[in-house]
Design a protein around this motif. Structure first.
Motif, PDB file in Angstrom:
ATOM      1  N   ALA A 349    -124.992  29.450  21.770  1.00 41.06           N
ATOM      2  CA  ALA A 349    -124.835  28.143  22.400  1.00 41.06           C
ATOM      3  C   ALA A 349    -126.124  27.782  23.133  1.00 41.06           C
ATOM      4  O   ALA A 349    -126.813  28.648  23.665  1.00 41.06           O
ATOM      5  N   VAL A 350    -126.435  26.516  23.159  1.00 40.95           N
ATOM      6  CA  VAL A 350    -127.687  26.060  23.766  1.00 40.95           C
ATOM      7  C   VAL A 350    -127.721  26.421  25.252  1.00 40.95           C
ATOM      8  O   VAL A 350    -126.731  26.262  25.961  1.00 40.95           O
ATOM      9  N   GLY A 351    -128.874  26.896  25.667  1.00 42.45           N
ATOM     10  CA  GLY A 351    -129.096  27.087  27.101  1.00 42.45           C
ATOM     11  C   GLY A 351    -128.487  28.330  27.684  1.00 42.45           C
ATOM     12  O   GLY A 351    -128.537  28.534  28.888  1.00 42.45           O
ATOM     13  N   THR A 352    -127.897  29.197  26.852  1.00 43.62           N
ATOM     14  CA  THR A 352    -127.405  30.449  27.395  1.00 43.62           C
ATOM     15  C   THR A 352    -128.606  31.209  27.929  1.00 43.62           C
ATOM     16  O   THR A 352    -129.545  31.452  27.197  1.00 43.62           O
ATOM     17  N   PRO A 353    -128.584  31.524  29.209  1.00 36.94           N
ATOM     18  CA  PRO A 353    -129.790  32.150  29.758  1.00 36.94           C
ATOM     19  C   PRO A 353    -130.004  33.524  29.151  1.00 36.94           C
ATOM     20  O   PRO A 353    -129.129  34.379  29.203  1.00 36.94           O
TER      21      PRO A 353
END
Lengths: 383, 281
Positions: A349-353
């Motif tokens: 998923a986008v932006g998962t650190p």
């Protein structure tokens, strides 16, 4: 001896060092606890040894609840990072220490102790150095004395804290190989802590990747390397390129590509982050699923050559590694145009650190990133 | 032969660190000027008595009693400090508690306090009508004006020597060592006896030597509490003063020279012991 760790919690003041660790360790296994500093790996090791009292949870040695045992009664062989040898004792006395402190009725006779110590020093290839003091030994030798001392008590489990941390690269390599051999011969359940992914992969049967007091992934070395379940694991085991991509109609598309990279059956939809290691990329010719770019820099790294590429779409910089010489005998130089596509990749998923908590729990620990923290594992093998 | 002619004129130095000559020379000169010449003066003055004269002075009952008290009490005081000073050092290194810094500063007070002040304070405390003295008097124990008082004063002034020499060494003993001993099955007392004590032993010996030496030479604080009864609670330094006041200069220096020889032999033994301990680790 197999070891079970159940819901273990540990705080240092307000710092939550272990946040509910569950782990099963098989008898005779060689297990690595891998993670950056502050991930809780050493705390977990010390918790198994009984050197850290737990706030909650249980450690079981076989059927014995070790949580109720003192350090002395747990019979663990612990090798400290700085060896912790007794400076005023000879090598012999160091190794014999664990036997000589036993109460009289359990203590082996002097001749038995001498024989045991002699055998152990042979095992760690230090025969003849019995009379030396620790100050007269090299780092690698000290390490092996510490190991022999830990083995002398016939431990239930052998615990090693950053066993090669204080050694230089060459000695480290030799010792790694030697330790692997020793493990094969002795069969002790062995757990070691390391922050060096290469060391973990080379030495261990299974790897536990930890981050911020949690276990990110447990698996064989192949599993964690080839199928990282979270961006964190992917990031820690190599330095991946993160590319924007989109999932639609059951396929993954790279941003800027016109054809799908691969089919996709996971639950993600819309924009995703695509992770691929430098050596996962292949040079392609006019592949609509690939990406065009310009070579910015080339650097030789042994058998591989590392190319720094700026992608035409979006202007992202990526690093790839390809065999050198290139199978197509192309010599790459700065300014060349190139087209690449990842052969192996994962989407998250986008932006998962990548360096944060890839938390499966609903309690998001890094507010403000806005996007979903739900991590979905999908490792597609292209081609 | 012609090759030797091309050698540089300057002799290559044998040692990597230069300056042995001047620094050693200075050290010897300084040691001679400050320590050895004055001490030699003591022997020179005493020699005026002749061997039999010196022997006569130092074998007199009063001198022997004073020497016995000075060295005996100093030994006992230093041993007491070894035990309790080590415990104090342990507490300072291992635990945090409220007022630690304050206590830390108090430890050094015996260093700084004028010895007469210490003597007066101790006498006030331990005399039969003082706070502590009045407590133990019903038990038949007298502290002030007895050899016991001498030991108390010498213990007081010797404490910082043990604490300050053991403390840094104890700090160096890693937690790792204790944890390693514990994982190997050693109980607490085994760890203390077999791991920690040997590590700090050389520093304890140093502290003992310093405290002992200071106690032997102590004058100001002891004479107040001792009562100074000849043959009972009279210390050798005081006897020297008494002899000086009687213009018996040679007798005074004879006692002084004797103290010097005994002290030197004892300190030499301590140093040799230390060298032996250090060689083993």
């Amino acid at each position: 001896m197999d070891i079970k760790i159940r819901a273990v919690h540990k705080h240092y003041g307000s710092f939550h060092a272990l946040r509910g660790i569950d782990l099963d360790i098989e008898s005779g296994e060689l297990l690595a606890l891998l993670g950056p500093s502050g991930s809780g790996k050493t705390t977990l090791l010390r918790a198994i040894a009984g050197l850290e009292p737990l706030d909650a949870g249980q450690v079981l040695f076989g059927d014995i609840d070790a949580t109720s045992l003192t350090v002395q009664d747990r019979k663990v062989g612990f090798v400290f990072q700085q060896y912790a040898l007794f400076k005023h004792m000879t090598v012999f006395d160091n190794v014999a220490f664990g036997l000589t402190v036993r109460p009289k009725h359990e203590r082996p006779s002097t001749s038995e102790i001498a024989k045991r110590v002699g055998d152990l020093l042979e095992l760690v290839q230090l025969g003849g150095l019995e009379k030396r003091y620790p100050a007269q030994l090299s780092g690698g030798q000290k390490q092996r004395v510490a190991l022999a001392r830990a083995l002398a008590i016939e431990p239930r489990v052998l615990l090693l804290d950053e066993p090669f941390g204080a050694l230089d690269a060459k000695v480290r390599k030799d010792l790694r190989r030697w330790l692997r051999k020793l493990h094969r011969e002795t069969g002790y359940t062995t757990i070691f802590v390391t922050h060096d992914q290469e060391e973990a992969l080379e030495l261990a049967d299974r790897v536990v990747v930890m981050s911020r007091g949690r276990i990110e992934q447990v698996g064989s070395t192949d599993q964690v390397y080839d199928y990282p379940q979270t961006p964190f694991v992917f990031d820690f085991l190599g330095s991946p390129n993160v590319l924007p991509a989109v999932v639609r109609d059951g396929h993954v598309y790279l941003d800027g590509a016109t054809a799908p990279l691969d089919s996709y059956s996971g639950p993600l939809l819309g924009p995703v982050d695509l992770y691929a290691r430098p050596d996962d990329f292949r040079v392609v010719h006019s592949d609509p699923a690939g990406l065009a770019g310009t070579v910015v820099e080339t650097q030789r790294t042994g058998v591989l050559i590392r190319l720094t590429i700026t992608l035409a779409a979006g202007g992202h910089g990526i690093e790839i590694e390809i065999p050198n010489p290139d199978p197509e005998m192309q010599v790459w130089g700065a300014g060349d145009t190139i087209s690449v596509r990842p052969a192996h990749f994962s989407v998250f998923a986008v932006g998962t650190p990548a360096n944060g908590t890839a938390s499966q729990a609903p309690a998001a620990t890094t507010p403000g990133l806005g996007t979903s923290h739900t991590v979905v594992e999908s490792r597609s093998r292209g081609r | 032969m012609s090759a030797t002619a091309t050698l540089p004129a300057r002799r290559p130095t044998k040692r990597a660190i230069p300056g042995l000559g001047p620094t050693l020379g200075f050290s010897l000169f300084y040691l001679g000027l400050i320590v050895l010449i004055p001490l030699a003066g003591v022997f020179f003055k005493a020699s005026g008595l002749g061997v039999s004269g010196i022997w006569h002075v130092i074998t007199s009952e009063r001198v022997l009693a004073a020497l016995r008290l000075s060295f005996g009490a100093a030994l006992i005081a230093a041993l007491i400090n070894v035990v309790f000073g080590s415990i104090v050092a342990w507490v300072f290194v291992r635990y945090d508690f409220v007022g630690k810094r304050l206590f830390d500063a108090f430890i050094d007070l015996p260093f700084a306090l004028p010895t007469a002040v210490a003597g007066i304070a101790l006498t006030a405390l331990y005399s039969p009508n003082g706070w502590i003295g009045s407590l133990v008097e019903p038990l038949g124990i007298k502290i002030a004006y007895t050899p016991l008082g001498v030991i108390v004063a010498m213990t007081f002034i010797g404490l910082p020597f043990i604490v300050r020499t053991v403390e840094p060494v104890l700090r160096e003993v890693d937690r790792d060592l204790e944890e390693a001993a514990a994982t190997l099955g050693a109980w607490r007392w085994q760890t203390v006896v077999r791991v920690i004590a040997p590590a700090v032993f050389p520093s304890v010996v140093t502290g003992f030597a310093l405290a002992f030496a200071r106690a032997v030479g102590e004058y100001g604080s002891v004479i107040f509490i001792a009562g100074n009864f000849p043959l009972v609670s009279e210390i050798a330094p005081l006897l020297i003063i008494i002899k000086l006041e009687e213009f018996d200069y040679q007798g005074a220096t004879a006692v002084a020279a004797t103290m010097l020889v005994i002290s030197f032999v004892l300190l030499l033994i301590v140093n040799l012991l230390q060298a032996w301990v250090r060689k083993r680790s």
